[in-house]
Design an enzyme around this catalytic site. Structure first.
Site, PDB file in Angstrom:
ATOM      1  N   GLY A   1     -48.377  -9.725  31.447  1.00 13.42           N
ATOM      2  CA  GLY A   1     -48.952 -10.311  32.656  1.00 13.42           C
ATOM      3  C   GLY A   1     -49.365 -11.722  32.295  1.00 13.42           C
ATOM      4  O   GLY A   1     -49.946 -11.953  31.219  1.00 13.42           O
TER       5      GLY A   1
ATOM      6  N   GLU B   1     -51.662 -13.956  32.911  1.00 12.79           N
ATOM      7  CA  GLU B   1     -53.016 -14.323  32.490  1.00 12.79           C
ATOM      8  C   GLU B   1     -53.407 -13.570  31.221  1.00 12.79           C
ATOM      9  O   GLU B   1     -54.030 -14.128  30.313  1.00 12.79           O
ATOM     10  CB  GLU B   1     -54.020 -14.026  33.609  1.00 12.79           C
ATOM     11  CG  GLU B   1     -53.702 -14.737  34.923  1.00 12.79           C
ATOM     12  CD  GLU B   1     -52.656 -14.000  35.756  1.00 12.79           C
ATOM     13  OE1 GLU B   1     -52.238 -12.889  35.321  1.00 12.79           O
ATOM     14  OE2 GLU B   1     -52.255 -14.503  36.809  1.00 12.79           O
TER      15      GLU B   1
ATOM     16  N   ASP C   1     -46.319 -18.645  29.205  1.00  9.05           N
ATOM     17  CA  ASP C   1     -47.732 -18.319  29.001  1.00  9.05           C
ATOM     18  C   ASP C   1     -48.177 -18.707  27.596  1.00  9.05           C
ATOM     19  O   ASP C   1     -49.318 -19.135  27.387  1.00  9.05           O
ATOM     20  CB  ASP C   1     -47.968 -16.825  29.241  1.00  9.05           C
ATOM     21  CG  ASP C   1     -47.475 -16.396  30.615  1.00  9.05           C
ATOM     22  OD1 ASP C   1     -47.694 -17.150  31.584  1.00  9.05           O
ATOM     23  OD2 ASP C   1     -46.856 -15.327  30.704  1.00  9.05           O
TER      24      ASP C   1
ATOM     25  N   ASP D   1     -44.134  -9.559  25.880  1.00  4.69           N
ATOM     26  CA  ASP D   1     -44.734 -10.662  26.615  1.00  4.69           C
ATOM     27  C   ASP D   1     -45.860 -11.296  25.803  1.00  4.69           C
ATOM     28  O   ASP D   1     -46.041 -12.504  25.843  1.00  4.69           O
ATOM     29  CB  ASP D   1     -45.322 -10.160  27.941  1.00  4.69           C
ATOM     30  CG  ASP D   1     -44.261  -9.711  28.925  1.00  4.69           C
ATOM     31  OD1 ASP D   1     -43.174  -9.305  28.483  1.00  4.69           O
ATOM     32  OD2 ASP D   1     -44.533  -9.789  30.130  1.00  4.69           O
TER      33      ASP D   1
END
Lengths: 322, 322, 322, 322, 322, 322
Positions: free
Chosen positions: A37, A39, A263, A298
């Site tokens: 995700g 954040e 990210d 991720d």
């Protein structure tokens, strides 16, 4: 006066279910599972570098929610602000890693996850604001009406408390149309401390086209952000620090898994921001992004020692170190 | 006049994501994937035995929908009646196979799947009714308002066309309360050709308690079903054929995966029904159920030769055949 | 006045490398990897139940040290007291899970690990003593001369600060002879708050034989411990609370992995101790031990909800919950 | 005068392709691969115990032939007598390990393998006869006309050279009918040093039924073998040493993989034979058979230390040794 | 007068525990296991080509020692000279295969392994010297004081017996400093038959820099070796045969696993040396090195047929051969 | 008048057993299993695109035969024409995927499979001829005398019924010599509707060398085929449509698995043929071939949507679509 966290963030974490390159999702009987995700990826990467970070969101009280939490805790992220729901789901998404001519495919199954049910009353505001910076993305407002209301509320409360905002546009075409995104995001990014927006999203969401430097300046103008960081694909990043344009080439990397690289870039930039050193942040950012590309998942898994070594080296190497 | 199918059925198929015995779902990084759904399990098992079956439902036009379809086609099930939706999700469920003291745990994530959006206009009625029997379960009415309307419509049209109904109660406590299930299911099972209901569901849903034979008779009385088949746990099944009570002991089995055993039982019984031989059906049913227990996956994988050999043998054996 | 931790502990954590039942270690090409260590197992299990725990030890600054730390952090254990060494190794041990007639085999390769280099100057005493209880085991004094000195020092400082000690004998025949263990451990356990000692260790280390109750009383007499908890194999535990003998039957379990069950028992007992309720502790202890037996890995993975459900149930079940 | 080998043997080795318990062969996408063959199993087991053994056969010059050879060399078996063929195949067989009610299934695909092409001119007779005993089985004569000729030739030459024969009936119903086996094998076993025949094969091949002791005596009478070893299922073995009947109970074992247990029994008996101690041989035999049952693969992997420890122990244990 | 072995060697073998490219060692739960050690790699590669080789070392009497021995025996290496120790460890090392920007990382955990305890009294000198050449490396003297003494002893005894020495510098920065290596190794390589030293090690250990040919000549001068083989990275090797400089380009290869390629080169060169044909040796060397790069594991697995085919072909090909 | 199938085909399907790149077949303990066979690959690919196809062949009544059938049914291929044999084998072949310098190796073990026993009396001629086109390859006549007779029979009956033939030369050097292939195939391809022949096979089998266009024209002249499609390696295909030469560049692809790419090309061309659009067929062909290269397995798994998207795109991309 010291604050508890270097960075807090609010957003959704999903379970990612994937098949490796060469296998077809529709013919598999086993799926690899990683959490992910936007954040949470940023909070986890910064925690791996020794920063104090906290992630705010909502998870179900079941093994899937606990799995997500375990990965974040393992990275060192504080979860005191997570709302645990007795009923509710965690979003999932499926990835088919692919070799050309096939693109790597993503199928989202994220509707109605726990976070979409949240409202302002569930946020531990004291904790969320006990930070040097709050990181948000353009994904969250697209998740649900509640989230679309909550993000501006967070920004407003942060401003009232004098907490700067970091905002990553992160446009997701499978969640909303460009026009809707532009309408929702434009007011949110006015005057943020750091704005992240890829050149591609600048064109898709804000209709800003042209040479990279021009696009960057327009992003800065239209957002009044203090700092703007714009990734320009595999070439690296361009940044506006309020006065000049900085350029940072990408670190050459072999791509194992593209997801999460943006990210990781944001995390590196914010690591530099914490040091008051944007150029350092850009170098950290492209380094973390390269690390993210070179590994599955991720979350980027790294350590202060590894990042320091890569920053010191001219570039990565395929030699064996022994 | 001959009909196209031995059995048609309508219901949901989900993707099942599981961890093997001894591993915790919340600590895994890999999930085994099998398709599963009560009605699809029945159609697939009968097709493995050489019966002509068709499954009616709705699947998304994506790799996950195609994965589900591939498994059904591999079993030999006709999918002409499947509605393919451009947008929509396939339900999933998670299973943690466990050793005592832990129970095997199931977590459903099935809300808002494609089938919940269906209505009567999407059903190819000619095809659905071109069958000797239609098999339905008590799960489907609990899935959505649309499904709650559709099941009685199917039953009504089947009756109008003189097609008998097979109905398996299959109570799911995570979908609805007993009272709601009782209210919805009682009218549906009136006068069905075959009613499947476990002794446990008879108690939970219909409040019928007592000795097995008593429960069976009450089920028969209250449903006016022509035949009632009631599983009594690990001991086997009891059946009412309209005049007498038949008893069939379970086939001893080593339990590898309990899920799908009830559907395998139903498939075996319906295989016998097609032959007009309920006692044969009961023997086939307990045999298929034992086969289902002995292998992973909701679908029971078998062949006419294997079932014939097991029916011929007094019982299974742990010897090596070579 | 509140303290920071419910329990702190000091001890070694190793990497466990294993092959599953049916495979031979000497013929494998792949090893499963789990972290494990008696004290860390206790801290992790208590943290899973929501307790504040901290683990003190030493780890190398390399991926193996970070792997160990990630597992502990994922469980929720505080690692502020860990000494990170630039050079040094983490101990390993190999396990061949086996079916009879073969016993499950353990091969230790733990000499000269980081913890064996530690001395009192490296302990953050304020942090270690900021706790309701300190948990130690009879393994640590056997690891190195440094450790043999450090354990009595910890006990002495705890006593000076009024912090009670929990001590688990945990005799390891591959580390030292019974006589050496007896000589070293006897002074350490005098007057501890909780003493854990299996009936087998009572015989091997302290030469106490006889009926379980007799052995327990002698353990209590010779140690002057406030509470003594003695596991009596698969039958459960016997405990002395200072006045009477309590008995707690084991929770029936299917054994997947025996390693760590004793530490899970200790964690459960100490959970009850924190509540001031030894009988609760014994029930929690046998429940956690049964959970540990039913899953792979030294760490027991569980949640407050799961333990509560098992305590509420008469016993575990092999039924599917759905 | 010393000889080079304790035991030489001639026979076929196949590649075994299997799926684990709970999976269906017809639905798998991965197969486990082990080498296996009755005579090779015996040679490998004896080599693991430190005996000098040699295996004579024929293998193709390709990776599959080399794979088979690697496993035998790893066990310590001499392969100087193997004929390497530029063209030709290695036999395979498929195993579906199964839980009841399904039996574990074996599918042979062994026709026309390299060994079936062999004739007497390809045998290195000096090497084959440089041994204390030659081990043969009733499988080989069933493989091809060439093999049916070769086995009596080996026996004749061995007799001429004064080398005793060990012969294991090992009836394979998928290779030939009982009558054909009886006709071919009866002359071969006349006067062999050691005859292995299960009670089941005594009935199927030789039509000898009755109480175990009676069957054993009849086997001894009809074969004039010096020693007869008869396995009586899970209960153990009965042996005739020329004067009396010896009985050896089976070692309790958890069955992981039945295949190869009979060959392990033969290896253990022949180990004792080398020591001139049949009772020791029987104890070794049931121990090796139990070890074979407890691990995957046709070859039993063990060591002199392990067998010695199991012989010393009253019985196996499920305790962890640490 | 014929000798028993083509090559004998003395050195350490470790267990290598690795994670595949894209995975992080610190986040894995499974490790791939291969044996590896510079000298054993050479002996195994030569044995695969049909040479008689023997490996001298020390291994523990446990499954890990037996695992190492099994791999060597499978390759065809004689282990009569191995000293089996009842207590003692086998060294391990961890490898994280990595994509840029990360280098592949090696973590050694090899201190105090069995070989470090060895002294001259444990060597079977008759067997070690019953060879055409003895191969040693610069790793062994760095392992322990015992090994530092033993290597010169081996060289002295070999010289006394007229057995030539092959010596591979193989500098390991994690074992000792360049100056220490230079001091220890310089006397050892005086007058050896074949000296292997990479251009990189020439610079690091001996401080010899410059153009490849210059470095090679200086290595030859300073060692008085009869033959010097110097790898020059991915470009191939340069060799001095006592009179002229030979050059051999590398065989193009796709790199799967770099570890062991240098040992494969040495094996190929020594294969040619046995034929009295250094140019053949260089061609074999680069071919074996390319094969080693293209497969997992330190040991290169190949066959005489495969090497012959590659030597005959101009270069490798990505075509399918069928 | 409409026909039942778009394409029918007759040929062998084998089980493919493979090891992934970097592993050696001779050292593996696990094999990946996929079905594969030139004609079945074409039928499956066309079925994935929504075409009605049927495969004629023979399979054994055992789990291996059912496995093959399941894969074909999953793809959507009609199997009514398959002859199930109670005894008989399915061919297998082994693949070692390899990195240079090693070529990917194929080892066939296909002799005496079920199809080799077939004759004309076993073919359901009505069903086979109920098609728009029949696809055959040059592999089948090489399998057995029966097959060598059957293929001309099929062609003759097809001609008599006015059904066009598609023929792919598909020369297999491991089955027969070039001269034998030329003699057998030349009469078979006279006047076929579509002839597939790679430039390499044109040279090897028919001795036609020269520039691609020249070779193509000669192929057309010597076969009198209506359409000739000639793959020219990685560059794409050249086709003769009876009047002009068409050229179609290959779609850039990352090669994961070369096997089956030629059959995918044929399937794509025949898909276009069904539309009466050879240029479309060539585009589909190179697209399907690229898809086949990018995934594991002989069968290409795809969907109408995927092919349409790739045809619409200029080229594949390594971007993530989300």
């Amino acid at each position: 006066m010291s604050v508890r966290f270097d960075l807090t963030t609010f957003g959704e974490l999903m379970l990612r279910l994937s098949v490796p390159l060469g296998e077809r999702l529709e013919a598999t009987n086993q799926l690899d599972l990683y959490p992910g995700g936007a954040e949470a990826n940023v909070a986890a990467a910064l925690a791996r570098l020794g920063r104090q970070t906290a992630w705010f969101s909502s998870l179900p009280v079941n093994p899937l929610g606990r799995l997500a939490a375990s990965h974040l805790r393992a990275a060192g992220v504080d979860l005191s602000g997570v709302i645990w729901q007795g009923a509710g789901r965690i979003g999932t998404y499926y990835v088919e890693f692919a070799a050309p001519p096939r693109p790597t495919q993503v199928i989202y199954d994220r509707a109605d996850s726990c976070i979409t049910q949240m409202d302002a009353s569930q946020v531990d505001w004291d904790l969320l604001l006990d930070t040097r910076i709050i990181h948000l993305t353009g994904i969250t407002p697209a998740l649900s009406p509640g989230c679309r209301t909550l993000i501006p509320t967070i920004i407003a409360r942060a401003r009232a408390a004098g907490i700067p905002i970091s905002f990553d546009i992160n446009y997701r075409a499978k969640l909303w149309a460009p026009a809707a995104a532009q309408a929702a995001l434009t007011p949110l990014i006015q005057g943020v401390e750091v704005l992240f927006c890829s050149q591609e999203d600048a064109a898709r969401v804000f209709g800003i086209n042209g040479e990279p430097e021009t696009v960057l300046r327009q992003l800065a103008d239209s957002s009044a952000a203090n700092k703007v960081v714009m990734s320009i694909g595999d070439q690296g990043v361009l940044a506006w620090d309020g006065t000049t344009i900085l350029q940072q080439a990408a670190v050459p990397a072999q791509i194992v898994d593209r997801i999460g690289a943006g990210d990781a870039l944001a995390a590196g930039v914010l690591h530099g921001w914490c040091e008051g050193d944007l150029p350092l942040g850009l170098r950290c950012g492209v380094t973390l992004a390269a690390l993210a590309l070179s590994q599955y998942g991720d979350f980027v898994i790294t350590s202060p020692e590894e990042v320091a070594a890569l920053l010191a080296a001219a570039h990565g190497t395929s030699r064996v170190s022994r």
